[in-house]
Design a protein around this motif. Structure first.
Motif, PDB file in Angstrom:
ATOM      1  N   SER A  78       4.951  10.554  -4.431  1.00 64.02           N
ATOM      2  CA  SER A  78       5.853  11.280  -4.859  1.00 64.02           C
ATOM      3  C   SER A  78       7.062  10.219  -5.377  1.00 64.02           C
ATOM      4  O   SER A  78       8.340  10.902  -6.261  1.00 64.02           O
ATOM      5  CB  SER A  78       6.636  10.262  -3.461  1.00 64.02           C
ATOM      6  OG  SER A  78       5.681  12.015  -2.976  1.00 64.02           O
ATOM      7  N   VAL A  79       6.657   8.725  -5.171  1.00 70.72           N
ATOM      8  CA  VAL A  79       7.464   7.256  -5.910  1.00 70.72           C
ATOM      9  C   VAL A  79       7.470   7.690  -7.622  1.00 70.72           C
ATOM     10  O   VAL A  79       8.737   7.264  -8.184  1.00 70.72           O
ATOM     11  CB  VAL A  79       7.015   6.022  -4.811  1.00 70.72           C
ATOM     12  CG1 VAL A  79       7.856   5.005  -6.001  1.00 70.72           C
ATOM     13  CG2 VAL A  79       7.424   6.575  -3.374  1.00 70.72           C
ATOM     14  N   ILE A  80       6.617   7.781  -8.305  1.00 76.88           N
ATOM     15  CA  ILE A  80       5.997   7.500  -9.151  1.00 76.88           C
ATOM     16  C   ILE A  80       7.015   8.815 -10.271  1.00 76.88           C
ATOM     17  O   ILE A  80       7.501   8.949 -10.975  1.00 76.88           O
ATOM     18  CB  ILE A  80       4.583   8.350  -9.426  1.00 76.88           C
ATOM     19  CG1 ILE A  80       3.910   6.892  -9.600  1.00 76.88           C
ATOM     20  CG2 ILE A  80       4.183   8.599 -11.203  1.00 76.88           C
ATOM     21  CD1 ILE A  80       2.247   7.034  -9.491  1.00 76.88           C
ATOM     22  N   LEU A 118       6.821  -2.484 -14.736  1.00 78.61           N
ATOM     23  CA  LEU A 118       5.893  -2.584 -13.645  1.00 78.61           C
ATOM     24  C   LEU A 118       6.136  -2.473 -12.485  1.00 78.61           C
ATOM     25  O   LEU A 118       4.976  -2.044 -11.427  1.00 78.61           O
ATOM     26  CB  LEU A 118       6.659  -4.142 -12.754  1.00 78.61           C
ATOM     27  CG  LEU A 118       5.945  -5.214 -12.302  1.00 78.61           C
ATOM     28  CD1 LEU A 118       4.791  -5.890 -12.799  1.00 78.61           C
ATOM     29  CD2 LEU A 118       6.879  -6.294 -12.290  1.00 78.61           C
ATOM     30  N   ALA A 119       6.920  -1.763 -11.749  1.00 77.17           N
ATOM     31  CA  ALA A 119       6.288  -0.704 -10.233  1.00 77.17           C
ATOM     32  C   ALA A 119       6.439   0.635 -10.402  1.00 77.17           C
ATOM     33  O   ALA A 119       4.912   0.764  -9.757  1.00 77.17           O
ATOM     34  CB  ALA A 119       8.441  -0.478  -9.845  1.00 77.17           C
ATOM     35  N   LEU A 120       6.171   1.174 -12.118  1.00 81.10           N
ATOM     36  CA  LEU A 120       5.345   2.107 -12.049  1.00 81.10           C
ATOM     37  C   LEU A 120       3.974   1.825 -12.080  1.00 81.10           C
ATOM     38  O   LEU A 120       3.109   2.652 -11.772  1.00 81.10           O
ATOM     39  CB  LEU A 120       6.088   3.148 -13.189  1.00 81.10           C
ATOM     40  CG  LEU A 120       5.178   4.609 -13.783  1.00 81.10           C
ATOM     41  CD1 LEU A 120       5.902   5.512 -12.916  1.00 81.10           C
ATOM     42  CD2 LEU A 120       5.756   4.873 -15.330  1.00 81.10           C
ATOM     43  N   ARG A 167       7.237  -1.661  -3.670  1.00 79.97           N
ATOM     44  CA  ARG A 167       7.323  -1.950  -2.522  1.00 79.97           C
ATOM     45  C   ARG A 167       6.574  -1.694  -2.146  1.00 79.97           C
ATOM     46  O   ARG A 167       5.826  -1.893  -0.663  1.00 79.97           O
ATOM     47  CB  ARG A 167       7.826  -3.258  -2.741  1.00 79.97           C
ATOM     48  CG  ARG A 167       7.722  -4.556  -3.843  1.00 79.97           C
ATOM     49  CD  ARG A 167       8.784  -5.816  -3.787  1.00 79.97           C
ATOM     50  NE  ARG A 167       8.749  -6.909  -4.264  1.00 79.97           N
ATOM     51  CZ  ARG A 167       9.732  -7.041  -5.095  1.00 79.97           C
ATOM     52  NH1 ARG A 167      10.725  -6.079  -4.512  1.00 79.97           N
ATOM     53  NH2 ARG A 167      10.041  -8.195  -5.921  1.00 79.97           N
ATOM     54  N   ALA A 168       7.796  -0.782  -0.606  1.00 83.63           N
ATOM     55  CA  ALA A 168       7.903   0.015   0.432  1.00 83.63           C
ATOM     56  C   ALA A 168       6.728   0.520  -0.169  1.00 83.63           C
ATOM     57  O   ALA A 168       5.970   1.014   1.567  1.00 83.63           O
ATOM     58  CB  ALA A 168       8.993   0.723   0.179  1.00 83.63           C
ATOM     59  N   SER A 169       6.076   1.046  -1.221  1.00 83.11           N
ATOM     60  CA  SER A 169       4.866   2.401  -1.056  1.00 83.11           C
ATOM     61  C   SER A 169       3.793   1.694  -0.669  1.00 83.11           C
ATOM     62  O   SER A 169       2.842   2.181   0.044  1.00 83.11           O
ATOM     63  CB  SER A 169       4.783   3.399  -2.449  1.00 83.11           C
ATOM     64  OG  SER A 169       4.269   3.885  -2.576  1.00 83.11           O
ATOM     65  N   LEU A 170       3.719  -0.097  -1.443  1.00 80.03           N
ATOM     66  CA  LEU A 170       2.246  -0.031  -1.395  1.00 80.03           C
ATOM     67  C   LEU A 170       2.174  -0.776   0.152  1.00 80.03           C
ATOM     68  O   LEU A 170       1.216  -1.120   0.947  1.00 80.03           O
ATOM     69  CB  LEU A 170       2.491  -1.466  -2.055  1.00 80.03           C
ATOM     70  CG  LEU A 170       1.895  -0.790  -3.800  1.00 80.03           C
ATOM     71  CD1 LEU A 170       2.553  -2.092  -4.239  1.00 80.03           C
ATOM     72  CD2 LEU A 170       0.291  -0.614  -4.139  1.00 80.03           C
ATOM     73  N   ARG A 171       3.045  -1.358   0.528  1.00 82.37           N
ATOM     74  CA  ARG A 171       3.321  -1.862   2.360  1.00 82.37           C
ATOM     75  C   ARG A 171       3.044  -0.773   2.941  1.00 82.37           C
ATOM     76  O   ARG A 171       2.673  -1.292   4.580  1.00 82.37           O
ATOM     77  CB  ARG A 171       4.952  -2.443   2.427  1.00 82.37           C
ATOM     78  CG  ARG A 171       4.707  -4.309   1.780  1.00 82.37           C
ATOM     79  CD  ARG A 171       6.362  -4.361   1.769  1.00 82.37           C
ATOM     80  NE  ARG A 171       6.247  -5.677   1.191  1.00 82.37           N
ATOM     81  CZ  ARG A 171       7.338  -6.496   0.722  1.00 82.37           C
ATOM     82  NH1 ARG A 171       8.688  -5.747   0.874  1.00 82.37           N
ATOM     83  NH2 ARG A 171       7.561  -7.137  -0.527  1.00 82.37           N
ATOM     84  N   GLN A 172       3.342   0.489   3.078  1.00 86.57           N
ATOM     85  CA  GLN A 172       3.546   1.121   3.930  1.00 86.57           C
ATOM     86  C   GLN A 172       1.358   1.807   3.938  1.00 86.57           C
ATOM     87  O   GLN A 172       0.915   1.884   4.338  1.00 86.57           O
ATOM     88  CB  GLN A 172       4.339   2.475   3.383  1.00 86.57           C
ATOM     89  CG  GLN A 172       3.711   4.161   3.979  1.00 86.57           C
ATOM     90  CD  GLN A 172       4.374   5.167   3.746  1.00 86.57           C
ATOM     91  OE1 GLN A 172       5.267   5.897   4.706  1.00 86.57           O
ATOM     92  NE2 GLN A 172       3.371   5.823   2.794  1.00 86.57           N
ATOM     93  N   ALA A 173       0.967   1.483   2.492  1.00 86.22           N
ATOM     94  CA  ALA A 173      -0.292   2.265   1.905  1.00 86.22           C
ATOM     95  C   ALA A 173      -0.710   1.368   2.798  1.00 86.22           C
ATOM     96  O   ALA A 173      -1.992   1.792   3.786  1.00 86.22           O
ATOM     97  CB  ALA A 173      -0.564   2.557   1.124  1.00 86.22           C
TER      98      ALA A 173
END
Length: 451
Positions: free
Chosen positions: A425-427, A261-263, A16-22
């Motif tokens: 990076s998160v992946i 789901l996250a991946l 979620r944090a990665s998507l919100r940053q994007a």
């Protein structure tokens, strides 16, 4: 189970944090006016930005999508009906009963919410349009069931290999196992495990990736003895045999469902950001080249005219940082001096020492140039030495600036996939934390190759 649950929640929060940053980065484009001033770019990026928003919404809804694939007449819809415990999806003796993807909600165990997606046969007429449709369903799925019901055909094998390239966990479901004697079932299982043999890109399937089922068992003739001594024969249909498949799916969902789901969300985000970057590159390639050449000329000229060696290096570094920030502004990425410095350091050390060597050569030439400048009053020939050193140093400085600019362009073209919360990076972070008992562990090598 609490350990798995906590880790899954961590993975969801990181995604979620990665998507919100994007999304915040591209929101920055709107606020800064860079998108509004370029309507062509707005239209180009709209599908990808919508994908990022939809992916974040899917994460928040916490619904796991399981897509079922296979050739015609393999019993895909029947398998889903058996899992649901009700004949919701249409089945029949004719090929191609399912014409379009259809999804139904399933809540096994009363906890996890799942969306089951039924798809047309992969070998039906109008193959290209159906192939496009299948790719879209695969893109959205978190887990894939591939249904077979006999000897694997070449078409089936190729379809299976293509699905495994999708970087999604896959369970091979052998349907209609009731038609085979017990003595044959072991041989069938062994053959299925070796499906990847002979193909270096496809490893053999693991035991927990193969499940035998009988979604619609064939009717059996039953002998009935009545109290009055009469004997009759009736046809009865046994109940579906899908408990092993249901248990396998539940174990995966409970153990790693949210991590899946996250991946998948991060993979979709990475692909969307890569498409955004590529479109932005194509649209602004000429502008980027002009900026790089502009800084190359300015840096070469400034270094050539400056008589003090230390200031050559300092000024050149400042010019490189300014170049990186100018390119970042062009691509619409907010960039601080600290972030620019990190990129410059990475570029210098990833060049195999080439640029660092050029800096050393430039510094030595700068020292010679400084000495020539200081002594030029005593010996006019030193002016020639100064000019020669200046020209050589300018060439090195210009080469360095152009190299830094092109390397920075590559880094910035990746958009927000790089960095602490970048999708890639998160992946990599998630894959490094998965347990050996998870189906995600199987994907580490396949996914890790790219990161």
């Amino acid at each position: 189970m609490s350990i798995y649950r906590n880790l899954q929640e961590t993975h969801l929060n990181r995604a979620r944090a990665s998507l919100r940053q994007a999304l915040s980065w591209y929101g920055y484009l709107r606020k800064s006016g860079q998108l509004s001033s370029n309507p062509e770019l707005v239209g180009l990026l709209k599908p990808e930005l919508e994908t990022l928003n939809a992916t974040l919404n899917k994460l928040d809804s916490n619904v796991i999508r399981i897509a079922v694939f296979g050739l015609v007449s393999r019993g895909k819809s029947a398998v889903l009906n058996a899992l649901l415990g009700d004949k919701i999806l249409q089945t029949g003796p004719l090929n191609g009963v399912t014409q379009w993807p259809r999804s139904v909600r399933w809540q096994p165990g009363g906890k996890v919410l799942v969306e089951l997606i039924d798809t047309p046969g992969l070998d039906e007429i109008e193959g290209e349009s159906r192939a496009d449709m299948a790719r879209e369903v695969v893109h959205q799925a978190d887990l894939i069931l591939f249904v077979v019901s006999g000897d694997i055909t070449r078409t089936e094998y190729q379809a299976l290999l293509e699905l495994r390239k999708s970087q999604k966990p896959l369970i091979l479901v052998f349907n209609k196992i009731d038609l085979y004697p017990d003595t044959d079932q072991g041989a069938i299982y062994q053959n299925l495990q070796q499906l990847g043999a002979g193909n270096p890109q496809a490893k053999p399937l693991l035991p927990d990736e193969i499940v035998m089922v009988a979604a619609e068992p064939a009717a059996m003739e039953v002998r009935v003895e009545w109290p009055d001594g009469r004997v009759s024969y009736e046809w009865e249909t046994p109940p579906p045999q899908v408990e092993e498949l249901k248990e396998t799916i539940l174990n995966i969902l409970n153990r790693e469902g949210r991590s899946l789901l996250a991946l998948n969300a991060l993979i979709q985000a990475r692909d969307a950001e890569a498409a955004i970057a590529q479109k932005t590159i194509d649209l602004r390639e000429q502008e980027a080249e002009e900026i790089i050449w502009q800084f190359t000329k300015y840096k070469a000229l400034a270094v050539a005219l400056n008589p003090i060696a230390f200031l050559d290096i300092l000024g050149g570094t400042v010019a490189d940082l300014a170049l990186i920030r100018a390119l970042a502004r062009l691509y619409g990425l907010p960039m601080t001096s600290y972030e620019a410095g990190k990129i410059l350091k990475t570029i210098l050390f990833s060049s195999g020492g080439l640029l660092l060597g050029e800096l050393g050569s430039s510094f030595l030439l700068g020292l010679g140039k400084s000495t020539a400048a200081i002594t030029s009053g005593d010996n006019p020939t030193n002016i020639t030495a100064f000019a020669s050193s200046a020209i050589a140093q300018a060439g090195i400085a210009g080469y360095g600036a152009y190299s830094v600019g092109k390397a920075a362009q590559v880094y910035l073209e990746k958009g927000c996939t790089w960095g602490q919360l970048g999708a890639s990076s998160v992946i990599q972070e998630i894959l490094s934390q998965v347990d050996q008992n998870t189906i995600l562990y199987r994907l580490r090598q396949e996914l890790g190759i790219k990161y």
